[in-house]
Design an enzyme around this catalytic site. Structure first.
Site, mmCIF file in Angstrom:
data_model
loop_
_atom_site.group_PDB
_atom_site.id
_atom_site.type_symbol
_atom_site.label_atom_id
_atom_site.label_comp_id
_atom_site.label_asym_id
_atom_site.label_seq_id
_atom_site.Cartn_x
_atom_site.Cartn_y
_atom_site.Cartn_z
ATOM 1 N N ASP A 55 0.659 -1.339 -0.117
ATOM 2 C CA ASP A 55 -0.086 -0.382 0.036
ATOM 3 C C ASP A 55 0.740 1.478 0.562
ATOM 4 O O ASP A 55 1.400 1.235 0.307
ATOM 5 C CB ASP A 55 -0.848 0.267 1.322
ATOM 6 C CG ASP A 55 -1.926 1.095 1.061
ATOM 7 O OD1 ASP A 55 -2.706 1.000 -0.054
ATOM 8 O OD2 ASP A 55 -2.680 1.338 2.085
ATOM 9 N N ASN A 59 -11.627 -2.437 -4.887
ATOM 10 C CA ASN A 59 -10.319 -2.048 -6.341
ATOM 11 C C ASN A 59 -10.980 -0.763 -7.211
ATOM 12 O O ASN A 59 -10.458 0.107 -8.068
ATOM 13 C CB ASN A 59 -9.093 -1.947 -5.936
ATOM 14 C CG ASN A 59 -8.307 -1.609 -4.379
ATOM 15 O OD1 ASN A 59 -7.219 -2.321 -4.629
ATOM 16 N ND2 ASN A 59 -8.403 -0.606 -4.280
ATOM 17 N N ARG A 83 -5.133 -1.373 9.334
ATOM 18 C CA ARG A 83 -5.359 -2.168 8.859
ATOM 19 C C ARG A 83 -5.731 -3.025 7.871
ATOM 20 O O ARG A 83 -5.272 -3.059 6.753
ATOM 21 C CB ARG A 83 -6.778 -1.033 8.239
ATOM 22 C CG ARG A 83 -6.644 -0.567 7.514
ATOM 23 C CD ARG A 83 -8.037 0.208 6.815
ATOM 24 N NE ARG A 83 -7.647 1.233 5.628
ATOM 25 C CZ ARG A 83 -6.929 2.850 5.700
ATOM 26 N NH1 ARG A 83 -7.275 3.403 6.934
ATOM 27 N NH2 ARG A 83 -6.677 2.783 4.870
HETATM 28 C C1 IPE Z 1 -5.504 -2.952 -0.354
HETATM 29 O O1 IPE Z 1 -5.640 -1.397 -0.218
HETATM 30 C C2 IPE Z 1 -5.345 -2.951 -1.603
HETATM 31 C C3 IPE Z 1 -4.122 -3.815 -1.772
HETATM 32 C C4 IPE Z 1 -3.213 -3.051 -1.464
HETATM 33 C C5 IPE Z 1 -3.782 -4.227 -2.975
HETATM 34 P P1 IPE Z 1 -6.199 -0.190 0.050
HETATM 35 O O2 IPE Z 1 -5.279 1.277 -0.857
HETATM 36 O O3 IPE Z 1 -7.403 -0.396 -1.372
HETATM 37 O O4 IPE Z 1 -6.942 0.031 0.901
HETATM 38 P P2 IPE Z 1 -7.792 1.336 1.876
HETATM 39 O O5 IPE Z 1 -8.475 1.741 0.872
HETATM 40 O O6 IPE Z 1 -6.979 2.051 2.085
HETATM 41 O O7 IPE Z 1 -8.329 0.021 2.985
HETATM 42 C C1 IPE Z 2 -1.866 0.178 -3.509
HETATM 43 O O1 IPE Z 2 -1.238 1.309 -3.065
HETATM 44 C C2 IPE Z 2 -1.856 -0.152 -5.332
HETATM 45 C C3 IPE Z 2 -3.238 -1.157 -4.975
HETATM 46 C C4 IPE Z 2 -4.216 -0.566 -4.274
HETATM 47 C C5 IPE Z 2 -3.385 -1.058 -6.247
HETATM 48 P P1 IPE Z 2 -2.950 2.428 -3.474
HETATM 49 O O2 IPE Z 2 -2.871 3.070 -4.386
HETATM 50 O O3 IPE Z 2 -3.778 2.328 -2.569
HETATM 51 O O4 IPE Z 2 -2.172 3.636 -2.609
HETATM 52 P P2 IPE Z 2 -2.743 4.632 -1.747
HETATM 53 O O5 IPE Z 2 -3.055 4.129 -0.969
HETATM 54 O O6 IPE Z 2 -3.892 5.151 -2.318
HETATM 55 O O7 IPE Z 2 -1.186 5.872 -1.485
HETATM 56 MG MG MG Z 3 -3.783 2.528 -0.314
#
Ligand code: IPE
Ligand code: IPE
Ligand code: MG
Length: 255
Positions: A28, A76, A202
């Protein structure tokens, strides 16, 4: 500790006690990494792929048996279409550019997550990755794609309900082992260690069933900046944990 660990991690019985068999990652922070640099979010995802390659390489060096990567959640899809398209493009490119090398390294790829309603070519890439590597005997790389733990548990429950309705199964036969065997992770050990980058603490619907006794490490580093040293640091944290599984501390006397 870093050098000592990487030189001695050959997964003997002694070392297995401190080195996890199975490490899972919530990768993340790609978007915030890009934002910090005034770049579009997709630049963060691109940089995230580099981090993913390095992490797989380090896991191989450490001789981990199982590595799970959360690459795209069932939630996502709610992101802007341009971001979703760009992530799909990166997945296609990754399979085209890296599958042969992973196969040469004896990596067995397993995909978890729902296969319903995926773009046809993406589904084919996932199937190709699994089929190409299914006979490999080295590290198992589990890629969670279009994955949500609640969705996974619902799908497993539906399968079980159908078996009960068909008379194949009695409700009394439903136990933890049976439910586990209907999950996408059937046959795989639960993660010993789960690492989430980006400072969030989380699970975001990841491996809810499987992480009942997993050790969690939350790191304050965005995924594209996650380096071997961070991986080693998380392993050091893990090595110091006392996993009690509801029992008493192994070194404490009871009376
Ligand atoms: C979890 O991260 C999914 C992946 C890393 C693929 P998210 O960025 O989607 O989670 P939230 O929205 O912060 O909970
Ligand atoms: C994780 O990084 C990758 C995916 C969920 C595909 P994020 O895209 O969630 O990055 P942040 O959390 O918005 O910084
Ligand atoms: Mg994220």
């Amino acid at each position: 500790m870093h050098d000592a660990m990487s030189s001695s991690l050959t997964q003997t019985d002694e070392e297995r006690r401190i080195l996890p068999r199975h490490v899972a990652f919530i990768m993340d922070g790609n978007g915030r990494w890009a934002q910090q640099r005034g770049l579009p979010r997709i630049a963060g995802h691109r940089a995230g792929v580099e981090s993913l390659r390095k992490t797989i390489g380090h896991a191989l060096k450490l001789k981990l048996e199982y590595l799970t990567l959360f690459s795209f959640s069932s939630e996502n899809w709610s992101r802007p279409a341009s971001e979703v398209d760009a992530i799909m493009g990166l997945l296609r490119r990754f399979v085209r550019s890296d599958l042969a090398e992973l196969n040469a390294k004896n990596v067995r790829i397993k995909i978890i997550g729902s296969r319903d309603n995926l773009p046809a070519d993406i589904l084919n890439y996932l199937i190709e990755a699994e089929n190409t590597t299914e006979a490999n005997t080295g590290m198992t790389l589990i890629v969670a794609f279009n994955y949500g733990a609640r969705d996974e548990i619902c799908r497993a429950t539906q399968t079980i309900a159908h078996k009960v309705a068909n008379g194949e199964l009695s409700p009394d036969e439903i136990d933890e082992a049976l439910l586990g065997s209907e999950l996408d992770t059937a046959g795989l050990p639960d993660p010993d260690l789960l690492i989430r980058t980006s400072g969030e603490s989380r699970l975001s619907n990841f491996l809810l069933w499987q992480s009942a006794y997993t050790e969690f490490v939350f790191l304050d580093v965005f995924w594209p900046d996650f380096a071997e040293g961070d991986f080693d640091q998380a392993l050091e944290h893990f090595a110091k944990r006392d996993r009690r599984y509801g029992n008493v501390c192994s070194t404490q006397s009871v009376v």
